[in-house]
Design a protein around this motif. Sequence first.
Motif, short mmCIF file in Angstrom:
data_model
loop_
_atom_site.label_atom_id
_atom_site.label_comp_id
_atom_site.label_asym_id
_atom_site.label_seq_id
_atom_site.Cartn_x
_atom_site.Cartn_y
_atom_site.Cartn_z
N SER A 94 1.16 -0.74 0.29
CA SER A 94 -0.11 -0.38 -0.23
C SER A 94 1.05 1.07 0.06
N THR A 95 0.45 2.77 -0.72
CA THR A 95 0.93 4.14 -0.27
C THR A 95 1.61 3.84 1.24
N SER A 96 0.50 3.27 2.13
CA SER A 96 0.95 3.63 3.71
C SER A 96 2.49 3.29 3.98
N TYR A 120 -2.85 14.96 6.04
CA TYR A 120 -3.91 13.45 5.76
C TYR A 120 -2.78 13.39 7.11
N VAL A 166 2.61 15.77 -1.13
CA VAL A 166 1.39 15.33 -1.66
C VAL A 166 0.52 16.25 -2.80
N ASN A 170 -4.72 16.53 0.16
CA ASN A 170 -5.61 15.63 0.54
C ASN A 170 -5.69 16.21 2.20
N ASP A 198 3.67 11.99 -3.37
CA ASP A 198 2.19 11.29 -3.30
C ASP A 198 1.74 11.50 -3.96
N VAL A 200 -1.17 9.21 -5.44
CA VAL A 200 -2.36 8.76 -5.43
C VAL A 200 -3.49 9.37 -6.00
N PHE A 201 -4.02 10.58 -5.72
CA PHE A 201 -5.00 10.97 -6.42
C PHE A 201 -4.21 11.90 -7.84
N SER A 231 -5.21 2.02 -4.40
CA SER A 231 -6.21 2.25 -3.55
C SER A 231 -6.90 2.62 -4.23
N LYS A 232 -6.11 3.67 -5.09
CA LYS A 232 -6.89 5.00 -6.06
C LYS A 232 -7.10 4.96 -7.34
C1 LIG Z 1 -3.42 11.54 0.02
C2 LIG Z 1 -2.30 10.43 0.44
N1 LIG Z 1 -1.86 9.08 0.05
C3 LIG Z 1 -1.79 7.70 0.64
C4 LIG Z 1 -3.16 7.44 1.32
C5 LIG Z 1 -3.05 5.96 1.34
O1 LIG Z 1 -3.18 4.50 0.40
P1 LIG Z 1 -3.33 3.48 0.95
O2 LIG Z 1 -4.32 2.78 0.35
O3 LIG Z 1 -2.72 3.13 -0.76
O4 LIG Z 1 -2.67 3.15 1.29
C6 LIG Z 1 -4.19 8.02 1.45
C7 LIG Z 1 -5.27 7.23 2.07
O5 LIG Z 1 -6.62 8.16 2.05
C8 LIG Z 1 -4.03 8.75 1.09
O6 LIG Z 1 -5.07 10.17 1.59
#
Ligand SMILES: Cc1ncc(COP(=O)(O)O)c(C=O)c1O
Length: 388
Positions: A94-96, A120, A166, A170, A198, A200-201, A231-232
């Motif tokens: 995951s990104t986390s 975030y 980011v 977010n 980051d 993801v969005f 995930s995204k």
């Molecule tokens: C900016 C951002 N990065 C990473 C994540 C986490 O993504 P992942 O589900 O891949 O861990 C989120 C989750 O909401 C997020 O808002």
Amino acid sequence: MFSSRFTRWNLHPNRISQAVQERRRSGQELLDLTCTNPTRAGLAPGDPLPEAPPFSRMYRPLPRGLRPAREAVAATYRRQGIDVDPDHVVLTASTSEAYSWLFKLLSDPGDRVLVPAPSYPLFEFLAGMEMVEPAPYALVYEDGWRIDLPALLAQLVENPRALVLVHPNNPTGSYVKREEWKAIAAACGEFDVPVISDEVFLSYTLEEKDDRAGSLAAADACLTFSLGGLSKEAGLPQMKLGWIVVAGPARLRDRALARLDLVADTYLSIGTPVQEQAEALLEYGGSRKAMIHTRVRENYRTLLRIAAGEPSVTVLQAEGGWSAIVRVPAVMEEEDRVVQLVLRDGVLVQPGFFYDMATGVHLVVSLLTDPGDFSAGLHRLIRSMGEA
Ligand SMILES: Cc1ncc(COP(=O)(O)O)c(C=O)c1O
């Protein structure tokens, strides 16, 4: 008995979650405008998921992950016109998890990493779990969000171990602008500060503008780690597949990759089936992404339309992502306002302070919410402002 990590966090339910429980126990309706799970809110995958290949009998413990999966990730960048070598892609669950590996790679306990504020809330935990200190740098709002660049450039000189961008952020929805990135990349190159971007969005634009930087996966001025994940990118968080693209000056990049191999090899956390299905899932995710994109754009337009009817509220300009921020009159504390909305009006939103919004009273809503609930919840919220 337990690690000192946990002394930083209050493990008790907060007033808002207590109010939610109370409202639910009373049997009264609660419209939840905070759902960010793309498999809920009417967005669960409807079509059959790609057929799973036969059960993998062989285990190949490769730290960066299976080559075809990394090629599939590289292909997503190629479609944006960015050339990514699959050997510079490291798969994660995951990104986390990517953050935790990068904090291990770049820092020692007590070191500082620069993170945006507002941003975030998970950063506090992602950094805290690695015993790293998240040091905020400011995003400011005037007619739209921007990074407080002079302040950030001054912080870069003070030897932080990494800068987290980011992109888009977010919950502010703000992209890093091309001009901002130019200055940041030059400073990070000069002061040897690695960048974690980051993204993801990245593709979830809410309005089109041409001043924003693209993916930083091809950065060459400084060591850069670009993060993404199913995930995204595919609206499939349950699959647990993310990635890091390592870019920057070749010598630094290769040294980083060698060390990341050791981190990844220690955990080997990504299941073989999802790696084997990565290409198919990314392809399937294309239509999910389009569906989610339509949802968030439509909800954003709904928000602008409904809020336009109430002069005391302002929707802060969001450029991309899955969230929006509404500024409301500062006639009561944010937390009191959110608790009142839950208990009296039956609508759940998040307070700005969850995201480190320091001034004003702000409410954060998820644009992923079911459109019917979203519109009904916003009407209640707006009505509530009149009743204060
Ligand atoms: C900016 C951002 N990065 C990473 C994540 C986490 O993504 P992942 O589900 O891949 O861990 C989120 C989750 O909401 C997020 O808002």
